[in-house]
Design a protein around this motif. Structure first.
Motif, short mmCIF file in Angstrom:
data_model
loop_
_atom_site.label_atom_id
_atom_site.label_comp_id
_atom_site.label_asym_id
_atom_site.label_seq_id
_atom_site.Cartn_x
_atom_site.Cartn_y
_atom_site.Cartn_z
N GLY A 243 0.91 -1.45 -0.01
CA GLY A 243 -0.13 -0.02 0.07
C GLY A 243 0.86 1.34 -0.04
N LEU A 244 2.11 1.43 -0.76
CA LEU A 244 3.02 2.49 -0.84
C LEU A 244 2.59 3.24 -2.00
N GLY A 245 2.86 4.50 -1.92
CA GLY A 245 2.87 5.29 -3.22
C GLY A 245 2.75 6.95 -2.86
N THR A 246 3.04 7.66 -3.74
CA THR A 246 3.14 9.07 -3.85
C THR A 246 2.02 9.43 -5.03
N ALA A 247 2.09 10.87 -5.08
CA ALA A 247 1.30 11.51 -6.04
C ALA A 247 1.92 11.15 -7.52
N ASP A 248 3.26 10.64 -7.70
CA ASP A 248 3.89 10.41 -8.89
C ASP A 248 3.85 8.76 -9.00
N PRO A 249 3.11 8.37 -10.08
CA PRO A 249 3.05 6.91 -10.26
C PRO A 249 4.40 6.25 -10.73
N LYS A 250 5.46 7.07 -11.26
CA LYS A 250 6.50 6.79 -11.68
C LYS A 250 7.67 6.56 -10.64
N LEU A 251 7.21 7.04 -9.55
CA LEU A 251 8.20 7.24 -8.24
C LEU A 251 8.16 5.71 -7.65
N VAL A 252 9.10 4.67 -7.96
CA VAL A 252 9.26 3.49 -7.57
C VAL A 252 10.29 3.32 -6.34
N TYR A 253 9.82 2.40 -5.40
CA TYR A 253 10.53 2.25 -4.16
C TYR A 253 10.02 1.14 -3.32
N ALA A 254 10.91 0.65 -2.40
CA ALA A 254 10.55 -0.43 -1.54
C ALA A 254 11.36 -0.61 -0.11
N PRO A 255 11.01 -1.43 0.69
CA PRO A 255 11.85 -1.36 1.79
C PRO A 255 13.04 -2.26 1.48
N LEU A 256 14.28 -1.97 2.07
CA LEU A 256 15.45 -2.96 1.74
C LEU A 256 15.42 -4.10 2.24
N SER A 257 14.31 -4.46 3.15
CA SER A 257 14.22 -5.55 4.13
C SER A 257 13.52 -6.55 3.24
N ASP A 258 12.87 -6.12 2.11
CA ASP A 258 11.98 -7.00 1.28
C ASP A 258 12.84 -7.84 0.25
N PRO A 259 12.50 -8.93 0.09
CA PRO A 259 13.45 -10.14 -0.91
C PRO A 259 13.48 -9.32 -2.22
#
Length: 483
Positions: free
Chosen positions: A265-281
């Motif tokens: 359920g992550l996100g910002t106003a920019d759908p092209k901004l992609v990120y994830a927690p470092l802990s995720d495989p």
């Protein structure tokens, strides 16, 4: 460049802290450059600042709008609980600069016919896009991806037989990035085949190889001479990245981390901004693949230099030599130690510039700080800089070039071939020789598409982040064609 003293007042004029709705943004730019910034860079910064746990974000004076994140960004997380973002790394992972010192003086290349002959020879040895099938068949791609420069056969490392004098493996930001090799199985054969054929190729866009002439900055003459620079010296500057392999890694990371964002359920106003927690495989897999792309990039730039050396020796004779001054990157993310804590730092269009005695300097540059290589635009000077202690405030990040002020399409509409030719000195004895008969295909890389690189350098120096050691005036340029 106009020489001005760098004072505390100048530092204040070249730095400001902005409070945006989502957090603080640090901007390193002169008043003139700051006022010229596109308002969209601040909207993009606000989106970036919404990523959880972001502890620091800054822009260098060459900042301009990119996809998801501006080029010219430094973004920092604590490694524990941090995030990784393909958008803040950039699609050309490991894109960076390389500079070689030659034993020639610019006066030896005064004859424009000789410069043209050199350009033709380099153009022959150095493809822009792909080598013919079977070329570099003695180089195993998996060795390059896993071992970086150390994965190349000795025949491609001309100074390997004199290890005490060798600079190929020591005068680089890093010759090998270690990672979990199991991630390499995630790509199909077609990616491997294309990446192998693009190894040691230049690419298009703003990538280039250039013969330049050194002009030492008087304030840094002692350091310049210690590094082996002299006035009028011909040097070879290379700007390229990880080609097809890095592109595949970027696409993979974007696709997989978008899935993580939807799941969490992550996100910002920019759908092209992609990120994830470092802990995720999935994020960890992307980081490991990112390191393989860094290995590819540094080895590919080395092979570009190898091809240029072959071409120059063919034209100028076997007495011609090219010694590595430095190789470093400006699109990446990795772990660093700052103030005794582990930070995960992204630099997208930002160059690391360490001062003297910083422990992360490679051993040949521990006492001086390493060369920071800043390209200009076609027809303008590039720069060699060195980091200053004040760079600590910005995690030792400085600019990575001049920074675009116009899109490629807008530049083609606004800049004529005649104006571009004038910027290159076409028809004069100081003409910057280019490997294209027609400049039509290169207009979008004209100086008019970029900020004034001298103002960028002045901003960085004025902010106390780094100082110029030498300017490098272009003599001849090898370019691919923008896609």
């Amino acid at each position: 460049m106009i020489v001005r003293p760098y004072t505390e007042q100048a530092e204040e004029a070249c730095y400001r802290e902005l409070q945006l709705p989502a957090g603080k943004l640090h901007v390193y730019a002169s008043e003139e450059i700051f006022r010229s910034l596109d308002y969209r860079v601040f909207a993009m910064a606000n989106n970036n600042l919404q990523i959880p746990g972001l502890t620091y974000m800054s822009y260098t004076p060459d900042v301009h709008v990119g996809e998801g994140t501006c080029i010219g960004t430094t973004a920092v997380w604590n490694t524990d609980g941090g995030y990784v973002s393909p958008s803040i790394v950039g699609s050309d992972i490991g894109c960076g600069m390389r500079l070689h010192l030659t034993n020639m003086h610019r006066d030896e290349l005064r004859d424009i016919r000789l410069r043209r002959k050199l350009v033709r020879a380099i153009d022959h040895y150095l493809p822009a896009e792909e080598h013919a099938r079977g070329h570099y068949s003695d180089i195993r791609l998996e060795h390059v991806l896993i071992k970086g420069l150390r994965g190349l056969p000795n025949k491609y490392v001309p100074d390997h037989y004199t290890p005490k004098q060798s600079t190929s493996l020591t005068h680089v930001e890093c010759a090998r990035y270690r990672f979990d090799e199991g991630v390499l199985d995630r790509f199909p054969d077609r990616v491997w085949h294309r990446a192998h054929r693009q190894l040691g190729t230049l690419g298009g866009g703003n990538h280039f190889a250039e013969l330049q002439a050194v002009e030492i900055d008087e304030r840094s003459r002692e350091l310049a001479e210690r590094w082996g620079l002299f006035d009028g010296q011909v040097v070879v500057m290379i700007h390229s990245g990880s080609r097809a392999w890095g592109g595949a890694v970027s696409r993979y990371g974007t696709t997989e981390l978008l899935k993580v964002m939807r799941r969490l359920g992550l996100g910002t106003a920019d759908p092209k901004l992609v990120y994830a927690p470092l802990s995720d495989p999935s994020a960890q897999a992307y980081v490991q693949l990112l390191y393989s792309a860094l290995n590819y990039a540094v080895a590919s730039r080395h092979l570009i230099a190898y091809a240029i050396r072959q071409a120059c020796r063919e034209v100028l004779g076997t007495a011609f030599e090219m010694r590595t001054l430095y190789d470093l990157m400006h699109n990446y993310a990795w772990e660093e130690q700052h103030d005794g804590s582990s930070r995960f730092i992204h630099r997208k269009g930002a160059t690391r510039a360490l001062p003297a005695q910083h422990p992360d300097n490679p051993s040949p540059y521990l006492e001086t700080g390493h060369p920071a290589l800043i390209p200009g635009s076609m027809g303008t000077s590039s720069y060699i800089m060195v980091g200053q202690p004040g760079g600590r405030d910005n995690y030792y990040s400085i600019c990575h070039g001049a920074g675009r002020i116009r899109s490629r399409s807008a530049t083609k509409k606004l800049v004529s071939v005649r104006d571009f030719a004038a910027a290159l000195g076409v028809g004069t004895e100081d003409e910057v020789v280019v490997n294209h008969r027609s400049l039509d295909a290169l207009v979008d890389e004209s100086p008019q598409a970029y900020k004034d690189v001298d103002q960028i350098i002045d901003s960085v120096a004025g902010a106390g982040l780094a100082v110029p050691v030498a300017a490098c005036r272009p003599l001849a340029t090898i370019k691919g064609v923008s896609s």
